[in-house]
Design a protein around this motif. Sequence first.
Motif, PDB file in Angstrom:
ATOM      1  N   MET A  46       0.814  -1.225   0.000  1.00  0.00           N
ATOM      2  CA  MET A  46       0.000   0.000   0.000  1.00  0.00           C
ATOM      3  C   MET A  46       0.846   1.274   0.000  1.00  0.00           C
ATOM      4  SD  MET A  46      -3.074  -0.833  -0.404  1.00  0.00           S
ATOM      5  CE  MET A  46      -4.031   0.583   0.063  1.00  0.00           C
ATOM      6  N   LEU A  47       1.912   1.314   0.778  1.00  0.00           N
ATOM      7  CA  LEU A  47       2.753   2.506   0.820  1.00  0.00           C
ATOM      8  C   LEU A  47       3.460   2.716  -0.527  1.00  0.00           C
ATOM      9  CD1 LEU A  47       3.902   4.915   2.308  1.00  0.00           C
ATOM     10  CD2 LEU A  47       5.686   3.425   3.237  1.00  0.00           C
ATOM     11  N   SER A  48       3.962   1.646  -1.106  1.00  0.00           N
ATOM     12  CA  SER A  48       4.613   1.749  -2.417  1.00  0.00           C
ATOM     13  C   SER A  48       3.619   2.174  -3.491  1.00  0.00           C
ATOM     14  CB  SER A  48       5.249   0.417  -2.803  1.00  0.00           C
ATOM     15  OG  SER A  48       6.334   0.126  -1.961  1.00  0.00           O
ATOM     16  N   LEU A  49       2.410   1.626  -3.423  1.00  0.00           N
ATOM     17  CA  LEU A  49       1.368   1.989  -4.381  1.00  0.00           C
ATOM     18  C   LEU A  49       1.054   3.482  -4.280  1.00  0.00           C
ATOM     19  CD1 LEU A  49      -0.708   1.154  -6.515  1.00  0.00           C
ATOM     20  CD2 LEU A  49      -2.260   0.582  -4.639  1.00  0.00           C
ATOM     21  N   PHE A  50       0.972   3.999  -3.064  1.00  0.00           N
ATOM     22  CA  PHE A  50       0.741   5.426  -2.866  1.00  0.00           C
ATOM     23  C   PHE A  50       1.884   6.242  -3.466  1.00  0.00           C
ATOM     24  CE2 PHE A  50       1.494   9.310  -0.459  1.00  0.00           C
ATOM     25  CZ  PHE A  50       0.289   9.968  -0.657  1.00  0.00           C
ATOM     26  N   LYS A  51       3.116   5.807  -3.236  1.00  0.00           N
ATOM     27  CA  LYS A  51       4.274   6.521  -3.782  1.00  0.00           C
ATOM     28  C   LYS A  51       4.238   6.553  -5.302  1.00  0.00           C
ATOM     29  CE  LYS A  51       7.463   5.531   0.018  1.00  0.00           C
ATOM     30  NZ  LYS A  51       8.688   4.804   0.410  1.00  0.00           N
ATOM     31  N   VAL A  52       3.927   5.407  -5.912  1.00  0.00           N
ATOM     32  CA  VAL A  52       3.856   5.329  -7.379  1.00  0.00           C
ATOM     33  C   VAL A  52       2.781   6.280  -7.892  1.00  0.00           C
ATOM     34  CG1 VAL A  52       3.208   3.835  -9.311  1.00  0.00           C
ATOM     35  CG2 VAL A  52       4.791   2.995  -7.567  1.00  0.00           C
ATOM     36  N   HIS A  53       1.607   6.211  -7.280  1.00  0.00           N
ATOM     37  CA  HIS A  53       0.498   7.081  -7.687  1.00  0.00           C
ATOM     38  C   HIS A  53       0.905   8.555  -7.563  1.00  0.00           C
ATOM     39  CE1 HIS A  53      -3.585   8.655  -8.006  1.00  0.00           C
ATOM     40  NE2 HIS A  53      -3.388   9.289  -6.872  1.00  0.00           N
ATOM     41  N   PHE A  54       1.535   8.917  -6.449  1.00  0.00           N
ATOM     42  CA  PHE A  54       1.965  10.299  -6.237  1.00  0.00           C
ATOM     43  C   PHE A  54       2.977  10.724  -7.303  1.00  0.00           C
ATOM     44  CE2 PHE A  54       4.953  13.426  -4.691  1.00  0.00           C
ATOM     45  CZ  PHE A  54       4.109  14.446  -4.298  1.00  0.00           C
ATOM     46  N   LEU A  55       3.969   9.896  -7.567  1.00  0.00           N
ATOM     47  CA  LEU A  55       5.000  10.240  -8.549  1.00  0.00           C
ATOM     48  C   LEU A  55       4.411  10.434  -9.943  1.00  0.00           C
ATOM     49  CD1 LEU A  55       7.808   7.790  -7.394  1.00  0.00           C
ATOM     50  CD2 LEU A  55       7.878  10.294  -7.251  1.00  0.00           C
ATOM     51  N   VAL A  56       3.513   9.529 -10.328  1.00  0.00           N
ATOM     52  CA  VAL A  56       2.907   9.624 -11.659  1.00  0.00           C
ATOM     53  C   VAL A  56       2.020  10.857 -11.746  1.00  0.00           C
ATOM     54  CG1 VAL A  56       1.300   8.516 -13.271  1.00  0.00           C
ATOM     55  CG2 VAL A  56       3.096   7.173 -12.164  1.00  0.00           C
ATOM     56  N   ARG A  57       1.193  11.069 -10.730  1.00  0.00           N
ATOM     57  CA  ARG A  57       0.303  12.237 -10.747  1.00  0.00           C
ATOM     58  C   ARG A  57       1.104  13.543 -10.746  1.00  0.00           C
ATOM     59  NH1 ARG A  57      -5.293  11.905 -11.757  1.00  0.00           N
ATOM     60  NH2 ARG A  57      -5.490   9.667 -11.985  1.00  0.00           N
TER      61      ARG A  57
END
Length: 107
Positions: A46-57
Amino acid sequence: METFQHITSYLGQAFEEQPVWREHALIRKMQRDGIEPIASLSLSNMLSLFKVHFLVRHGLYQLRAKWRSTQRADLIIGTIEIVSIPYPSATKSDGATNSEIRETDLL
């Protein structure tokens, strides 16, 4: 800072390939192409998924700002789908062109 420039540049190339992307498809493409740090982050955590989403956005918003400032194109960034469109250049009733983006993004 360099990471975001790399991601933003990559996203620009992706939208040159095709004008419509779903965020998940973009993330998978970035992972396949080895774009760091996206490629090394797990989507099952979940934390990595949030990081990926943040970086892409963040990269998408940076790209949109860059394209708008140069009047190259615009990005419509939805919750799932992101669409690249030509930069709006509507004609006013007096014949003058209006190239301002009218839609305000609350983010």
